[in-house]
Design a protein around this motif. Structure first.
Motif, short mmCIF file in Angstrom:
data_model
loop_
_atom_site.label_atom_id
_atom_site.label_comp_id
_atom_site.label_asym_id
_atom_site.label_seq_id
_atom_site.Cartn_x
_atom_site.Cartn_y
_atom_site.Cartn_z
N PHE A 65 -26.18 -29.55 -0.69
CA PHE A 65 -25.77 -28.56 0.30
C PHE A 65 -26.89 -27.55 0.56
CE2 PHE A 65 -22.47 -25.07 1.42
CZ PHE A 65 -22.66 -25.34 2.78
N CYS A 66 -27.64 -27.21 -0.50
CA CYS A 66 -28.76 -26.28 -0.34
C CYS A 66 -29.81 -26.87 0.58
CB CYS A 66 -29.36 -25.95 -1.71
SG CYS A 66 -30.70 -24.75 -1.67
N LYS A 67 -30.12 -28.16 0.39
CA LYS A 67 -31.10 -28.81 1.27
C LYS A 67 -30.60 -28.85 2.72
CE LYS A 67 -31.64 -32.79 -0.68
NZ LYS A 67 -32.19 -34.15 -0.83
N GLN A 68 -29.33 -29.13 2.86
CA GLN A 68 -28.77 -29.24 4.21
C GLN A 68 -28.78 -27.89 4.93
OE1 GLN A 68 -24.71 -30.75 4.32
NE2 GLN A 68 -24.28 -29.53 6.13
N ALA A 69 -28.41 -26.84 4.22
CA ALA A 69 -28.28 -25.53 4.86
C ALA A 69 -29.60 -24.77 4.95
CB ALA A 69 -27.25 -24.70 4.10
N CYS A 70 -30.41 -24.86 3.90
CA CYS A 70 -31.62 -24.02 3.83
C CYS A 70 -32.91 -24.81 4.02
CB CYS A 70 -31.68 -23.27 2.50
SG CYS A 70 -30.22 -22.26 2.15
N GLY A 71 -32.87 -26.11 3.85
CA GLY A 71 -34.08 -26.90 3.97
C GLY A 71 -34.76 -27.09 2.62
#
Length: 604
Positions: A65-71
């Protein structure tokens, strides 16, 4: 260079500096958007990685989710923050590293000593521990020897631990040096030359560096505990990283340079001080020995003793000249290379102990060197008349003979039972334990602090550094053992061809291991410096590192907000880490203090 090429270079530099800015992730803003549900409602967790139903209640998010939201990018680079952290947390330690004693003949050996110290603190601590243990051991070996100049010999041998010594017994050289009264001036002069009375141990630069580092670490501790916040990415970087990880430098630097004030050196007519890290300036020590050797005397087959210059260029004590690659580290005089001289230096000391011992035993029985009646003199020391004789008489006087009775004396008669020397492995073991304790108390403190500071990803950097540093020390110690095994001493010149081949093979292995360890030390030193710079530049402030993917695997999660329990546990871990690092360093300092000033045989 053409204007077009110059312009291209400038544009490239501008792009390199701009790209990280645009690729940087604003995590506070991203987390705020996540809490408001702008990136969906799935992926929220608590700080233990357990899913929560309502994203607004989430204090952590999954790695995916962190990768998806923040890159996948890192936090923004801030030059002001980078320079402040670099100057406050790293620069003082680098300045202290420059205060380490050097003195090797070649500049590359001095450079390698810095790299080895930085790449393997364990090796640096091991070499220093060996130095103090050897000092204690030398004093004990000479403790019950009562013969002129035995007191000076104890101090001189302790002083010359960092130099590659060569002892020559042929032609009665060593026996003449010990027995003949004409050589009393030799011992006094060499002691005076090694006294370095013009050297002030507590230099302003050295004291300032130590005070600067101690103050910087104290301020780092105060800053860390005063700025504990709910933002997990802004906690304890200086405390866990540079501050605790490099605290080993303080006891090593002080132990190497500034303990001389506790060890009185009475070789000259005025009081001086003997550094616990002995004289390691190759040029100055070499000149001291060579100049003193100009005034040494040697017994002749008939007639009185003569100046050794009238016989040949051989001397009882000198420095090794250039040797092969097998003994490269033994010949380097920077203190960290003392690890390589443990066995060879032990045998050098034993040669002196043997000669002094038998001379002392014969003197106790009132046997004169030339067999003449004993001259009582003043009764306080051996009268010079009892110490004169021919080469054969002087040589026999320093060996087991029918008129010596050493059976119940300590130390026992010097008869080499092995290729290694007495008590050598006990000193190796004690130095190893002490060095490992210092290495892992400081590194362990850093790992502990980071591991209990959400998130735990950066602890892998410090764990890797400490593990490689320990491996380097292990390889170096093994290399020193193999090197001594492969060295063919004069008494072993009649080895069979098969044994010679075995030792040549061992020599190749020893050189390979030593070079491998130096390569690892270089990589480890570069790695830890790069890790600090990446930490200061927010390189680790990214989803992958903050979520500790390597450690947690599928349960990897990025902590957005610390709660009260997290902060309490983190504060306790920080206190434990600081105590561990400080106590470990203090115990090493205490170990140095215990062995720094052993009782010496009284002057004759």
């Amino acid at each position: 260079m053409a204007p077009q090429s110059t312009l291209s270079c400038y544009l490239t530099l501008v792009l390199i500096s701009i790209v990280p800015v645009f690729a940087a992730v604003d995590f506070p803003r991203c987390f705020d958007e996540i809490r408001r549900g702008l990136h969906g409602t799935q992926g929220g967790t608590d700080n233990q990685g357990n899913p929560v139903a309502n994203i607004t209640e989430a204090t952590s998010i999954t790695y995916e989710f962190c990768k998806q939201a923040c890159g996948t990018g890192g936090g923004p680079f801030s030059w002001s923050s980078f320079s402040q952290q670099f100057s406050a947390w790293l620069l003082p330690w680098l300045a202290l590293l420059s205060q380490f004693p050097f003195g090797s003949k070649y500049k590359e050996d001095n450079l390698m000593s810095v790299i080895l110290s930085l790449g393997s603190p364990c090796l640096a601590a091991y070499s220093l521990a060996l130095t103090v243990l050897n000092t204690k051991w030398i004093a004990r070996r000479f403790a019950n020897i009562k013969y002129p100049n035995s007191h000076d010999a104890t101090l001189i041998l302790s002083t010359l631990q960092q130099t590659p010594l060569k002892v020559t017994t042929e032609g009665g050289l060593l026996a003449s040096l010990v027995v003949l009264p004409e050589n009393d001036a030799w011992w006094k002069e060499l002691g005076n030359r090694l006294d370095y009375a013009d050297t002030h141990t507590w230099t302003i630069a050295g004291a300032t560096s130590v005070a600067w580092v101690a103050l910087a670490y104290s301020l780092t501790i105060a800053d860390a505990f005063s700025t504990i916040s709910t933002d997990p990415n802004s906690n304890g970087q200086g405390l866990s990283g540079v501050g605790s990880l490099w605290l080993w430098m303080l006891p090593l630097t002080i132990g190497a340079h500034f303990l001389s004030n506790f060890m009185l050196l009475g070789l000259s007519s005025y009081p001086g001080y003997l550094q616990i890290s002995p004289r390691c300036d190759a040029a100055r020590v070499g000149k001291a020995i060579n100049d003193t050797n100009e005034h040494s005397f040697v017994a002749r087959p008939t007639g009185p003793a003569v100046n050794a210059n009238r016989i040949n260029k051989m001397r009882a004590l000198c420095l090794h000249s250039e040797r092969d690659s097998l003994h490269r580290d033994e010949d380097a005089t920077a203190p960290i290379f003392h690890y390589a001289r443990l066995f060879s230096f032990t045998l050098v000391v034993e040669q002196f102990v043997s000669v002094f011992y038998y001379a002392s035993e014969n003197a106790k029985e009132h046997f004169a060197v030339d067999g003449a009646p004993w001259e009582a003199g003043d009764g306080k020391t051996v009268d010079p008349a009892n110490r004169k004789g021919t080469k054969a008489q002087v040589t026999a006087y320093c060996r087991p003979s029918a008129f010596s009775s050493p059976a119940n004396s300590y130390p026992p008669p010097h008869v080499r039972q092995s290729h290694w020397g007495p008590d050598v492995f006990s000193r190796l073991f004690i130095a190893s334990v002490v060095a490992l304790a210092l290495q892992w108390s400081t590194s362990g403190a850093s790992i502990l602090i980071v591991y209990f500071t959400p998130t735990v990803g950066e602890s892998a950097s410090y764990l890797l550094y400490a593990a490689v540093a320990t491996v380097i020390w292990v390889i170096m110690v093994i290399s020193s053992v193999i090197t001594h095994h492969a060295t063919i001493y004069p008494e072993y010149l009649n080895l069979s061809q098969q044994r010679r081949r075995e030792r040549r093979g061992a020599a190749l292995i020893a050189v390979f291991l030593r070079r491998l360890a130096k390569c690892l030390a270089t990589c480890n030193a570069v790695w830890i410096l790069a890790a600090f710079l990446m930490q200061f530049g927010n390189f680790y402030d990214r989803c992958y590192c903050n979520a500790a993917v390597i450690g947690f695997g599928k349960r990897a999660h990025e902590v957005m907000t610390l709660n009260g329990n997290d902060i309490s546990a983190m504060r306790a871990a920080w206190i434990g880490g600081v105590v561990l690092a400080v106590v470990g360093s203090a115990l090493f300092w205490g170990f140095i203090q215990v062995f720094i000033d052993p009782p010496l045989p009284p002057p004759e």
